[in-house]
Design a protein around this motif. Structure first.
Motif, PDB file in Angstrom:
ATOM      1  N   SER A 151      23.254 -16.083 -47.919  1.00  0.00           N
ATOM      2  CA  SER A 151      23.631 -17.505 -47.995  1.00  0.00           C
ATOM      3  C   SER A 151      24.462 -17.935 -46.789  1.00  0.00           C
ATOM      4  CB  SER A 151      24.487 -17.772 -49.239  1.00  0.00           C
ATOM      5  OG  SER A 151      23.932 -17.132 -50.353  1.00  0.00           O
ATOM      6  N   TYR A 152      24.135 -19.104 -46.260  1.00  0.00           N
ATOM      7  CA  TYR A 152      24.982 -19.652 -45.191  1.00  0.00           C
ATOM      8  C   TYR A 152      26.248 -20.218 -45.822  1.00  0.00           C
ATOM      9  CZ  TYR A 152      22.257 -23.918 -46.405  1.00  0.00           C
ATOM     10  OH  TYR A 152      21.627 -24.948 -47.053  1.00  0.00           O
ATOM     11  N   TYR A 153      27.321 -20.275 -45.037  1.00  0.00           N
ATOM     12  CA  TYR A 153      28.603 -20.729 -45.580  1.00  0.00           C
ATOM     13  C   TYR A 153      29.432 -21.400 -44.490  1.00  0.00           C
ATOM     14  CZ  TYR A 153      30.088 -16.263 -43.493  1.00  0.00           C
ATOM     15  OH  TYR A 153      30.300 -15.210 -42.623  1.00  0.00           O
TER      16      TYR A 153
ATOM     17  N   GLY B  57      18.329 -29.703 -33.892  1.00  0.00           N
ATOM     18  CA  GLY B  57      17.473 -30.276 -34.929  1.00  0.00           C
ATOM     19  C   GLY B  57      17.559 -29.521 -36.232  1.00  0.00           C
ATOM     20  N   LEU B  58      16.713 -29.938 -37.141  1.00  0.00           N
ATOM     21  CA  LEU B  58      16.667 -29.313 -38.464  1.00  0.00           C
ATOM     22  C   LEU B  58      15.272 -29.508 -39.055  1.00  0.00           C
ATOM     23  CD1 LEU B  58      18.209 -28.074 -40.967  1.00  0.00           C
ATOM     24  CD2 LEU B  58      18.546 -30.438 -41.728  1.00  0.00           C
ATOM     25  N   CYS B  59      14.691 -28.410 -39.537  1.00  0.00           N
ATOM     26  CA  CYS B  59      13.446 -28.502 -40.315  1.00  0.00           C
ATOM     27  C   CYS B  59      13.822 -28.933 -41.724  1.00  0.00           C
ATOM     28  CB  CYS B  59      12.776 -27.129 -40.427  1.00  0.00           C
ATOM     29  SG  CYS B  59      11.981 -26.596 -38.933  1.00  0.00           S
ATOM     30  N   ILE B  60      13.159 -29.949 -42.229  1.00  0.00           N
ATOM     31  CA  ILE B  60      13.440 -30.404 -43.596  1.00  0.00           C
ATOM     32  C   ILE B  60      12.136 -30.422 -44.399  1.00  0.00           C
ATOM     33  CG2 ILE B  60      14.357 -32.286 -45.012  1.00  0.00           C
ATOM     34  CD1 ILE B  60      15.887 -33.192 -42.421  1.00  0.00           C
TER      35      ILE B  60
HETATM   36  C1  LIG Z   1      10.372 -24.298 -43.399  1.00  0.00           C
HETATM   37  C2  LIG Z   1      11.838 -24.663 -43.452  1.00  0.00           C
HETATM   38  C3  LIG Z   1      12.256 -25.656 -44.319  1.00  0.00           C
HETATM   39  C4  LIG Z   1      13.604 -26.014 -44.372  1.00  0.00           C
HETATM   40  N1  LIG Z   1      13.981 -27.050 -45.182  1.00  0.00           N
HETATM   41  C5  LIG Z   1      15.275 -27.450 -45.164  1.00  0.00           C
HETATM   42  C6  LIG Z   1      15.682 -28.570 -45.933  1.00  0.00           C
HETATM   43  O1  LIG Z   1      14.886 -29.222 -46.620  1.00  0.00           O
HETATM   44  N2  LIG Z   1      16.993 -28.947 -45.883  1.00  0.00           N
HETATM   45  C7  LIG Z   1      17.909 -28.258 -45.110  1.00  0.00           C
HETATM   46  O2  LIG Z   1      19.077 -28.630 -45.089  1.00  0.00           O
HETATM   47  N3  LIG Z   1      17.550 -27.169 -44.382  1.00  0.00           N
HETATM   48  C8  LIG Z   1      16.263 -26.766 -44.377  1.00  0.00           C
HETATM   49  N4  LIG Z   1      15.877 -25.703 -43.601  1.00  0.00           N
HETATM   50  C9  LIG Z   1      16.859 -25.030 -42.753  1.00  0.00           C
HETATM   51  C10 LIG Z   1      17.236 -23.640 -43.287  1.00  0.00           C
HETATM   52  O3  LIG Z   1      18.149 -23.791 -44.336  1.00  0.00           O
HETATM   53  C11 LIG Z   1      17.837 -22.817 -42.117  1.00  0.00           C
HETATM   54  O4  LIG Z   1      16.793 -22.491 -41.232  1.00  0.00           O
HETATM   55  C12 LIG Z   1      18.566 -21.575 -42.592  1.00  0.00           C
HETATM   56  O5  LIG Z   1      19.715 -21.912 -43.308  1.00  0.00           O
HETATM   57  C13 LIG Z   1      18.966 -20.671 -41.425  1.00  0.00           C
HETATM   58  O6  LIG Z   1      19.749 -21.368 -40.485  1.00  0.00           O
HETATM   59  P1  LIG Z   1      19.312 -21.389 -38.960  1.00  0.00           P
HETATM   60  O7  LIG Z   1      18.067 -22.252 -38.860  1.00  0.00           O
HETATM   61  O8  LIG Z   1      20.454 -21.957 -38.194  1.00  0.00           O
HETATM   62  O9  LIG Z   1      18.990 -19.991 -38.551  1.00  0.00           O
HETATM   63  C14 LIG Z   1      14.540 -25.342 -43.534  1.00  0.00           C
HETATM   64  C15 LIG Z   1      14.107 -24.357 -42.658  1.00  0.00           C
HETATM   65  C16 LIG Z   1      12.773 -24.021 -42.605  1.00  0.00           C
HETATM   66  C17 LIG Z   1      12.311 -22.971 -41.615  1.00  0.00           C
END
Ligand SMILES: Cc1cc2nc3c(=O)[nH]c(=O)nc-3n(C[C@H](O)[C@H](O)[C@H](O)COP(=O)(O)O)c2cc1C
Length: 212
Positions: free
Chosen positions: A191-193, A145-148
């Motif tokens: 920064s992620y890359y 998943g992904l937090c957005i």
């Molecule tokens: C509160 C929160 C908001 C985030 N919002 C976004 C977002 O809007 N778009 C996105 O692509 N990633 C988002 N992320 C993902 C982060 O970029 C990601 O957690 C970070 O790059 C580290 O990668 P990892 O989760 O694999 O450790 C969010 C993460 C968190 C915790």
């Protein structure tokens, strides 16, 4: 707890740490945490089902909550409604040139997390606990998943007819990405890359996370 779960786990933990290379610590939480990487590319042939989203949301009645208010509410979104969410979310701001998600790898399922009250600090703590718990549940089910947080809230309210303000969108799906963690020192670039098709995420080593 009545089934002595915690006592049994503590015994296992003690016997594992007595041996030099504690093999059992390799499964469980550490594996879930490592696999729980933010995913911005999904297998389009895999459609997340509503019962899977319900199971993921289901973790929320076992979580800590400030004053136990439990103000968060969850709107599952499956593939038939994904078009109502996709235009209003933004992914991978750290890799703008890639215009993520790559066409054909968009997520087809979401959980939109809302609050029944005007959010305060404790609401955001509840939100973090909820999001991470749901993501770990997803990983346990073989999903990612992904937090957005970068989304257009009022458009989402309108498109999904939400009765509450959305605080977070969680994308859920079958990952089509390879993601690796990389150790860094606290002053290195965070920064992620991407390189050769692999998404790398730098993480500060534990030693540098400790306040000396
Ligand atoms: C509160 C929160 C908001 C985030 N919002 C976004 C977002 O809007 N778009 C996105 O692509 N990633 C988002 N992320 C993902 C982060 O970029 C990601 O957690 C970070 O790059 C580290 O990668 P990892 O989760 O694999 O450790 C969010 C993460 C968190 C915790």
């Amino acid at each position: 707890m009545a089934d002595n779960y915690l006592e049994k786990r503590m015994e296992q933990y003690r016997s594992n740490s007595a041996t030099a290379s504690s093999p059992k610590s390799k499964d469980g939480l550490a594996v879930l945490l490592t696999r729980n990487r933010s995913t911005r590319g999904y297998d389009a042939s895999y459609l997340v089902r509503i019962d899977q989203l319900r199971r993921i949301v289901g973790v929320n009645n076992k979580l800590a909550s400030a004053r136990n208010r439990q103000v968060l509410r969850f709107r599952p979104v499956t593939a038939d409604e994904a078009h109502k969410v996709l235009p209003f979310i933004r992914m991978g701001a750290g890799l703008k040139e890639l215009h993520l998600p790559i066409q054909g790898t968009e997520p087809n399922a979401f959980i939109v997390v809302c609050s029944t009250i005007e959010p305060r600090n404790s609401t955001f703590v509840d939100l973090g606990i909820s999001a991470q718990s749901m993501l770990l549940q997803a990983v346990e089910m073989g999903l990612n998943g992904l937090c957005i947080m970068d989304f257009d809230g009022s458009s989402l309210v309108e498109a999904l007819q939400l009765p509450y303000k959305p605080l977070l969108v969680v994308a859920i799906g079958k990952s089509a990405e390879t993601v690796r963690l990389v150790d860094i020192k606290e002053n290195d670039d965070h920064s992620y890359y991407r390189k050769d098709g692999v998404h790398y995420v730098p993480k500060v080593v534990v030693e540098d996370l400790m306040i000396k």
